[in-house]
Design a protein around this motif. Structure first.
Motif, PDB file in Angstrom:
ATOM      1  N   PHE A   1      -5.939   9.457  -9.169  1.00 33.81           N
ATOM      2  CA  PHE A   1      -5.457   8.159  -9.641  1.00 33.81           C
ATOM      3  C   PHE A   1      -6.520   7.092  -9.374  1.00 33.81           C
ATOM      4  O   PHE A   1      -6.823   6.269 -10.242  1.00 33.81           O
ATOM      5  CB  PHE A   1      -4.143   7.808  -8.919  1.00 33.81           C
ATOM      6  N   ASN A   2      -7.112   7.125  -8.191  1.00 35.61           N
ATOM      7  CA  ASN A   2      -8.143   6.147  -7.827  1.00 35.61           C
ATOM      8  C   ASN A   2      -9.365   6.238  -8.724  1.00 35.61           C
ATOM      9  O   ASN A   2     -10.017   5.227  -9.000  1.00 35.61           O
ATOM     10  CB  ASN A   2      -8.557   6.315  -6.367  1.00 35.61           C
TER      11      ASN A   2
ATOM     12  N   PHE B   1      -5.292  -1.354  -2.740  1.00 38.59           N
ATOM     13  CA  PHE B   1      -6.180  -2.052  -3.657  1.00 38.59           C
ATOM     14  C   PHE B   1      -6.185  -3.518  -3.268  1.00 38.59           C
ATOM     15  O   PHE B   1      -5.121  -4.128  -3.136  1.00 38.59           O
ATOM     16  CB  PHE B   1      -5.654  -1.865  -5.089  1.00 38.59           C
ATOM     17  N   GLN B   2      -7.376  -4.061  -3.051  1.00 40.93           N
ATOM     18  CA  GLN B   2      -7.488  -5.448  -2.602  1.00 40.93           C
ATOM     19  C   GLN B   2      -8.825  -6.031  -3.049  1.00 40.93           C
ATOM     20  O   GLN B   2      -9.692  -5.297  -3.516  1.00 40.93           O
ATOM     21  CB  GLN B   2      -7.363  -5.518  -1.088  1.00 40.93           C
TER      22      GLN B   2
ATOM     23  N   LEU C   1      -9.213   1.231  -1.284  1.00 40.98           N
ATOM     24  CA  LEU C   1      -9.541   1.717   0.054  1.00 40.98           C
ATOM     25  C   LEU C   1      -8.660   2.912   0.409  1.00 40.98           C
ATOM     26  O   LEU C   1      -7.472   2.938   0.070  1.00 40.98           O
ATOM     27  CB  LEU C   1      -9.332   0.612   1.098  1.00 40.98           C
ATOM     28  N   VAL C   2      -9.244   3.860   1.092  1.00 41.37           N
ATOM     29  CA  VAL C   2      -8.514   5.034   1.586  1.00 41.37           C
ATOM     30  C   VAL C   2      -8.873   5.181   3.054  1.00 41.37           C
ATOM     31  O   VAL C   2     -10.046   5.231   3.413  1.00 41.37           O
ATOM     32  CB  VAL C   2      -8.908   6.316   0.821  1.00 41.37           C
TER      33      VAL C   2
ATOM     34  N   MET D   1       0.842  -1.192   0.000  1.00 42.51           N
ATOM     35  CA  MET D   1       0.000   0.000   0.000  1.00 42.51           C
ATOM     36  C   MET D   1       0.878   1.242   0.000  1.00 42.51           C
ATOM     37  O   MET D   1       2.077   1.169   0.270  1.00 42.51           O
ATOM     38  CB  MET D   1      -0.924  -0.007   1.208  1.00 42.51           C
ATOM     39  N   VAL D   2       0.251   2.368  -0.309  1.00 42.02           N
ATOM     40  CA  VAL D   2       0.950   3.655  -0.359  1.00 42.02           C
ATOM     41  C   VAL D   2       0.414   4.532   0.758  1.00 42.02           C
ATOM     42  O   VAL D   2      -0.787   4.585   1.009  1.00 42.02           O
ATOM     43  CB  VAL D   2       0.730   4.344  -1.725  1.00 42.02           C
ATOM     44  N   ILE D   3       1.323   5.212   1.434  1.00 44.60           N
ATOM     45  CA  ILE D   3       0.943   6.145   2.490  1.00 44.60           C
ATOM     46  C   ILE D   3       1.409   7.540   2.077  1.00 44.60           C
ATOM     47  O   ILE D   3       2.550   7.720   1.651  1.00 44.60           O
ATOM     48  CB  ILE D   3       1.584   5.763   3.846  1.00 44.60           C
ATOM     49  N   VAL D   4       0.503   8.501   2.192  1.00 44.74           N
ATOM     50  CA  VAL D   4       0.828   9.901   1.908  1.00 44.74           C
ATOM     51  C   VAL D   4       0.682  10.669   3.211  1.00 44.74           C
ATOM     52  O   VAL D   4      -0.376  10.648   3.836  1.00 44.74           O
ATOM     53  CB  VAL D   4      -0.099  10.487   0.821  1.00 44.74           C
ATOM     54  N   ARG D   5       1.777  11.314   3.617  1.00 45.72           N
ATOM     55  CA  ARG D   5       1.741  12.141   4.827  1.00 45.72           C
ATOM     56  C   ARG D   5       1.867  13.604   4.415  1.00 45.72           C
ATOM     57  O   ARG D   5       2.936  14.044   3.975  1.00 45.72           O
ATOM     58  CB  ARG D   5       2.856  11.756   5.796  1.00 45.72           C
ATOM     59  N   PRO D   6       0.765  14.349   4.535  1.00 50.87           N
ATOM     60  CA  PRO D   6       0.784  15.767   4.134  1.00 50.87           C
ATOM     61  C   PRO D   6       1.757  16.590   4.977  1.00 50.87           C
ATOM     62  O   PRO D   6       2.051  16.255   6.123  1.00 50.87           O
ATOM     63  CB  PRO D   6      -0.659  16.224   4.378  1.00 50.87           C
TER      64      PRO D   6
END
Length: 164
Positions: free
Chosen positions: A123-124, A69-70, A94-95, A52-57
């Motif tokens: 992107f999603n 994605f699963q 999922l977000v 998974m990808v994590i975005v930290r603002p």
């Protein structure tokens, strides 16, 4: 949080969100299947992990978000059989918000070129949600999203080769 590609940032870069890749055990039905997935994760078998990808603002009050994605129902035995037989199954993006970043199996991979959450959401919107193991799964999703966020291509392959 050690990165195999870049050192973890000391302080945020103004206007650029931090991007991480994380892995966890694949989900499975309780019992032997779940034990097998946990063992594969413990042995660091890259092909048997969920990515998974994590975005930290950069904004201090904003929480990090995880994007993955699963399968719609990953713990259903029939879904597992369909996935293993390489049939297409319904998937879902999922977000979720995170209170804190994972302390293991989480790698800083770079900074987003624009608002990371906005880029990930766009992107999603275009990601096809039919899942087929090996052709269109969490690995492809992770590689594609990281490329959109940072420009970095084939991130999972780079992380995998760096860990050897």
């Amino acid at each position: 949080m050690a990165s195999l590609l870049f050192p973890a940032p000391k302080s945020p870069v103004k206007g650029r969100d931090e991007v991480y890749v994380a892995s966890m055990p694949l989900r499975a039905t309780e019992g032997p299947a779940q034990m097998l997935m946990s063992a594969a994760y413990s042995l660091n078998l890259w092909d048997l992990q969920h990515y998974m990808v994590i975005v930290r603002p950069t904004s201090p009050q904003a929480k990090a978000s995880v994007f993955d994605f699963q399968p719609v129902n990953p713990e259903n035995i029939y879904v597992a059989l369909a996935v293993l037989s390489r049939r297409r199954i319904p998937g879902v993006v999922l977000v979720r918000k995170l209170v804190k970043l994972p302390t293991s199996r989480c790698w800083f991979v770079g900074f987003s070129h624009a608002d990371g959450i906005d880029v990930a959401n766009k992107f999603n919107d275009y990601w096809q949600t039919d899942l087929k193991l090996g052709d269109h799964d969490c690995r492809h999703y992770t590689n594609g999203l990281v490329e959109c966020l940072t420009g970095e291509q084939h991130i999972l392959e780079r992380l995998r080769s760096s860990s050897r």
